[in-house]
Write an enzyme that holds these catalytic residues in place. Structure first.
Site, short mmCIF file in Angstrom:
data_model
loop_
_atom_site.label_atom_id
_atom_site.label_comp_id
_atom_site.label_asym_id
_atom_site.label_seq_id
_atom_site.Cartn_x
_atom_site.Cartn_y
_atom_site.Cartn_z
N SER A 278 0.71 -1.16 0.10
CA SER A 278 0.09 0.11 0.09
C SER A 278 0.88 1.09 0.09
CB SER A 278 -0.81 0.09 1.43
OG SER A 278 -1.32 1.18 1.59
N GLU B 80 -7.36 -10.43 -6.72
CA GLU B 80 -8.47 -9.24 -6.65
C GLU B 80 -8.91 -8.64 -8.18
OE1 GLU B 80 -8.41 -6.64 -2.78
OE2 GLU B 80 -6.85 -6.83 -3.83
#
Ligand code: ARG
Length: 466
Positions: free
Chosen positions: A281, A294
């Site tokens: 992140s 994802e």
């Protein structure tokens, strides 16, 4: 007279095409992707025309040489595509005429772009399905290898995402394998209907030349010529079948993704997805996000979208060809790309997944996963299943209240629920005993999973593409 002499089909027109309309109607930007198949189709068509005496040997030789040169230029990225020539077909034909003159102008005899484009997409999809199947097989083999390493790794099996019964991780992986087997079968089945030759249908009604449709079909490796010329130029069922099969395959990959994402979370902590398939992140230093699963889950949506586009594209078209059909290319191409990319990422990632066996085992211990085993045990001792169900419910309640698994209750506590219970009950209350007892075909016991893997390997060996 303001005639646009650039365009092959424009003699009928008194005015040049509006500049925007020219761009709006052109498809070359995307259909140039079928250039190799277009050339392949043209060589087969010309060879057939020569065979029936419509072209001379000398003309055929010029055409084949010219098309071979064009193929080389395209492969090397030297070919200059032009919007004025509208699509891949007219670009190549115009270039051929530039190169070889009169013989180039004869190539389109007895043919229309309508049967030409239908031929090209079929050839294109046939090629792509073959390589998609190879990638799919690579993923299937990766799953088999992982399953083989985990035939006795115990994890909780879920229904309603609640712990249901203990299963083996190998068994769970083999469920994924089965889904992919059906996908592979569907794609191969769709190839059967795809692999027929529309060539010779011409614009819609066939042609007055003495063509040999069997020969051109055979030259292109099609199983036979199509039966009806109107249907030949307007049928896009094969593209719909392909995107439907692709949508189901993507739905499966999306389900795998969902499980991997859950399992990689701190809450489950069942697996580790290698760093190479995750990203961090930009703000939270601790994060390791399962990006590949994802993204695959996300991409399943666009493939289903393409299936819907094609169904809507076709549903109101009268026979035979309509320009609407040009809209079939982008959904097909994007479906092909998405499938290639997602299968590749999965086939690369699956061999590197690590199962956290201890965590899986611990999770299976929670949630009273062997409650059904206890009920079955009581049935074997002579109780009716409903009564056994009731008794085990009471035992589970004691476990919940005292925060213990069924296997952690004492014999006398268990006997308090039913005098039928004996010491040997602990064999079936263990997770190992529970999975081992489900040993019939298709069940979760290590022995059954080993048999399933052996059978699957044989199936993959025997599988023939297309
Ligand atoms: N670019 C067209 C397509 O993709 C080729 C066929 C054009 N035929 C026609 N009659 N305008 O469908």
């Amino acid at each position: 007279m303001n005639v646009n002499t650039q365009k092959l089909s424009s003699a009928r027109f008194a005015e040049a095409t509006d500049a925007f309309v020219e761009i709006f109607t052109a498809s070359v930007d995307f259909d140039k992707r079928m250039a190799q198949q277009d050339i392949q189709g043209s060589i087969a068509h010309a060879t057939m025309l020569c065979h029936v005496g419509v072209l001379t040997q000398a003309e055929l030789a010029l055409i084949v040489d010219g098309l071979t040169q064009i193929r080389g230029e395209i492969e090397r990225g030297e070919f200059e595509w032009s919007i004025q020539q509208e699509d891949v077909h007219m670009n190549i034909e115009a270039k051929l005429t530039d190169l070889i003159g009169m013989a180039g102008k004869k190539l389109h005899t007895g043919r229309s772009r309508n049967d030409q484009v239908a031929t090209d997409i079929r050839l294109y999809l046939r090629d792509e399905i073959t390589s998609i199947l190879a990638e799919l097989k690579r993923l299937q083999l990766a799953i088999l290898t992982l399953a083989d390493a985990h035939t006795d790794t115990i994890m909780p099996g879920f229904t309603h995402l609640q712990v249901a019964q203990p299963i083996t991780f190998g068994h769970h992986l083999m469920a994924w394998f089965e889904m992919l087997c059906r996908d592979s079968e569907r794609l191969r089945d769709c190839t059967k209907r795809l692999n027929v030759s529309p060539l010779g249908a011409a614009a819609l009604a066939g042609t007055s030349y003495p063509i040999d449709r069997h020969l051109s079909a055979q030259l292109l490796g099609f199983s036979r010529p199509t039966h009806n010329s109107l249907d030949s130029v307007s049928d896009r069922d094969f593209a719909i079948e392909f995107t439907a099969s692709a949508s189901i395959l993507m739905m499966h990959l999306s389900r795998f993704s969902e499980e991997l994402i859950l399992w990689a979370s701190a809450q489950f902590d069942f697996i580790d997805i290698p760093d190479a398939f995750c990203t961090g992140s930009s703000i939270m230093p601790q994060k390791k996000n399962p990006d590949v699963p994802e993204l695959v889950r996300g991409k399943s949506g666009r493939v289903t979208g393409h299936l819907m586009s094609l169904l809507m594209l076709m549903k109101s078209q009268p026979l035979a060809y309509n320009k609407d059909n040009q809209e079939d290319k982008e959904p097909i191409f994007d479906t092909v790309d998405t499938l290639h990319h997602c299968l590749r990422a999965y086939a690369d990632m699956v061999p590197h997944l690590t199962a956290k066996k201890d965590n899986m085992y611990r999770a299976a211990k929670q949630g009273f996963a062997t409650a059904t085993d206890l009920a079955d045990y009581l049935v074997r001792k002579g109780l009716a299943f409903r009564d056994a169900h009731e008794i085990v419910g009471l035992a589970v309640r004691l476990g919940v209240e005292t925060k213990r698994d069924l296997s952690e209750l004492s014999l006398s506590e268990l006997q308090g629920f039913s005098a039928l219970i004996g010491e040997e009950v602990f064999d079936i209350l263990s997770l190992e005993g529970s999975v081992a007892s489900r040993s019939h075909i298709g069940a979760t016991a290590p022995s059954a999973v080993k048999a399933a893997i052996a059978h699957a390997r044989q199936q993959l060996i025997e599988e023939t593409f297309v």
